[in-house]
Design a protein around this motif. Sequence first.
Motif, PDB file in Angstrom:
ATOM      1  N   HIS A   1      -5.830 -10.787   2.968  1.00 47.45           N
ATOM      2  CA  HIS A   1      -5.503  -8.985   2.605  1.00 47.45           C
ATOM      3  C   HIS A   1      -5.221  -9.151   4.113  1.00 47.45           C
ATOM      4  O   HIS A   1      -5.376  -9.697   4.725  1.00 47.45           O
ATOM      5  CB  HIS A   1      -6.492  -8.240   1.945  1.00 47.45           C
TER       6      HIS A   1
ATOM      7  N   TRP B   1      -2.626  -4.371   2.202  1.00 44.97           N
ATOM      8  CA  TRP B   1      -1.890  -4.949   1.100  1.00 44.97           C
ATOM      9  C   TRP B   1      -2.518  -5.892   0.672  1.00 44.97           C
ATOM     10  O   TRP B   1      -3.312  -6.870   0.936  1.00 44.97           O
ATOM     11  CB  TRP B   1      -1.092  -5.755   2.042  1.00 44.97           C
TER      12      TRP B   1
ATOM     13  N   GLU C   1     -11.018  -6.374   0.937  1.00 45.16           N
ATOM     14  CA  GLU C   1     -10.301  -5.750   0.848  1.00 45.16           C
ATOM     15  C   GLU C   1     -10.971  -4.148   2.019  1.00 45.16           C
ATOM     16  O   GLU C   1     -10.693  -4.182   2.661  1.00 45.16           O
ATOM     17  CB  GLU C   1      -9.935  -5.475  -0.189  1.00 45.16           C
TER      18      GLU C   1
ATOM     19  N   PRO D   1       0.991  -1.663  -0.288  1.00 45.21           N
ATOM     20  CA  PRO D   1       0.283   0.137   0.087  1.00 45.21           C
ATOM     21  C   PRO D   1       0.923   0.945   0.292  1.00 45.21           C
ATOM     22  O   PRO D   1       2.008   1.798   0.529  1.00 45.21           O
ATOM     23  CB  PRO D   1      -0.940  -0.121   1.434  1.00 45.21           C
ATOM     24  N   SER D   2       0.095   2.187  -0.223  1.00 52.81           N
ATOM     25  CA  SER D   2       0.727   3.389  -0.494  1.00 52.81           C
ATOM     26  C   SER D   2       1.344   3.720   0.688  1.00 52.81           C
ATOM     27  O   SER D   2       2.344   4.764   1.376  1.00 52.81           O
ATOM     28  CB  SER D   2       0.227   4.631  -1.106  1.00 52.81           C
TER      29      SER D   2
ATOM     30  N   GLU E   1     -10.343  -2.954   5.602  1.00 51.31           N
ATOM     31  CA  GLU E   1      -9.890  -0.577   5.529  1.00 51.31           C
ATOM     32  C   GLU E   1     -11.379  -0.274   7.014  1.00 51.31           C
ATOM     33  O   GLU E   1     -10.629   0.681   7.401  1.00 51.31           O
ATOM     34  CB  GLU E   1     -10.625  -0.250   4.107  1.00 51.31           C
TER      35      GLU E   1
ATOM     36  N   GLY F   1      -1.803   0.765   5.217  1.00 48.63           N
ATOM     37  CA  GLY F   1      -2.625   1.099   4.658  1.00 48.63           C
ATOM     38  C   GLY F   1      -3.135  -0.414   4.212  1.00 48.63           C
ATOM     39  O   GLY F   1      -2.536  -1.396   4.839  1.00 48.63           O
TER      40      GLY F   1
END
Length: 355
Positions: free
Chosen positions: A179, A159, A195, A152-153, A199, A157
């Motif tokens: 994830h 993966w 995903e 992730p950026s 989050e 965050g």
Amino acid sequence: MLRRLPRRLVVALGAALVLVVVAVIGIRWWHQEHRTELARAVAMAPAATERLSWTDWRGVRRSLGVSLDARPSTDEVTAFLDEAFGRDLSPSSALVESAATLNEEFRFSPATIDWELLAQGAEGAVDILGLPEDTDFDALGDTLESLGFTRPSDETGVWVGGPDLLARIGPSLTPELQHFALLPDAGVVLTSDTEGYLEEALDSATGDGDHLTSVDEVVEAAGSPLAAAVYTGAYACEHLAMAAADDTDRAQADELIAGAGGVHPVSGFAMASQPDGEVTVDLSFETDDAARADADSRATLAAGPAPGQGGSFTDRFELTSATAQGSVVRLVLDPVEGQYVLSDLTSGPVLFATC
């Protein structure tokens, strides 16, 4: 006409208010610092969670007298998990079937992590893993990247992997490993098959979102178990109730419940395997009065026939005590040798846990 308070009184009142605020903050800090690992893990679960499955893997290794280094062989991992299964200490884990591949490819497994909490709800599931203090999260991230997960950026965050990636990595990997999210400051890893849900779970785990609170009483009562199943009241009343039994068993259950004096709906449920070998059942209620009444009725039910399960509960355990503390009832069960009380009685119908 308003009269002003004397300056000394104003100062005294202000000082008293400061002391009250400091005391409240201090109490909250003490509770935060003295939470059990189970309570700390549950505090990270999303608010929509209905069912929690806990395994204190470090405690299980200690209980079994198993000492493994940071990179055990797959044979050692398998032997450890076989022993844990034989003691009914691994039924709550989502990682057992994945352990060999986790050990070989991901460089961690139930044989090396500290604890695991699988949080499941209608909206999704997340497996929260507590890793040892000396875990190198940068190295773990490099491992995930080498396996094919998309970095992730944001370092906290998600993966992104997916089912095709898991299939390429190795056999028997649970979908919950599709994830990942790494939280080095908290010392935990979160995994999920979705995903978007991961989050959302990240927000709960980091304190940015709502988290589960309805089971706080039974979680506190459960203490520091080796393994546990924790349900919200709504989930327990649906999945442990006698509604799933056949007509004959339901009729018998109705008679037994009436004979015991009736029961109240539960607001939280926890069944836990404790380090001393006992299994505890903690049930929370809306009022203290309901708990006091149900301590007697549920003790009667736990010492008699087990419609829907077959035979009698006394074939499975001896009820050694039944007490009410505030709005929580605790039943203490001493399992009969060879009986898998935790794994067998965390799915319904379970008469002494019915609503």
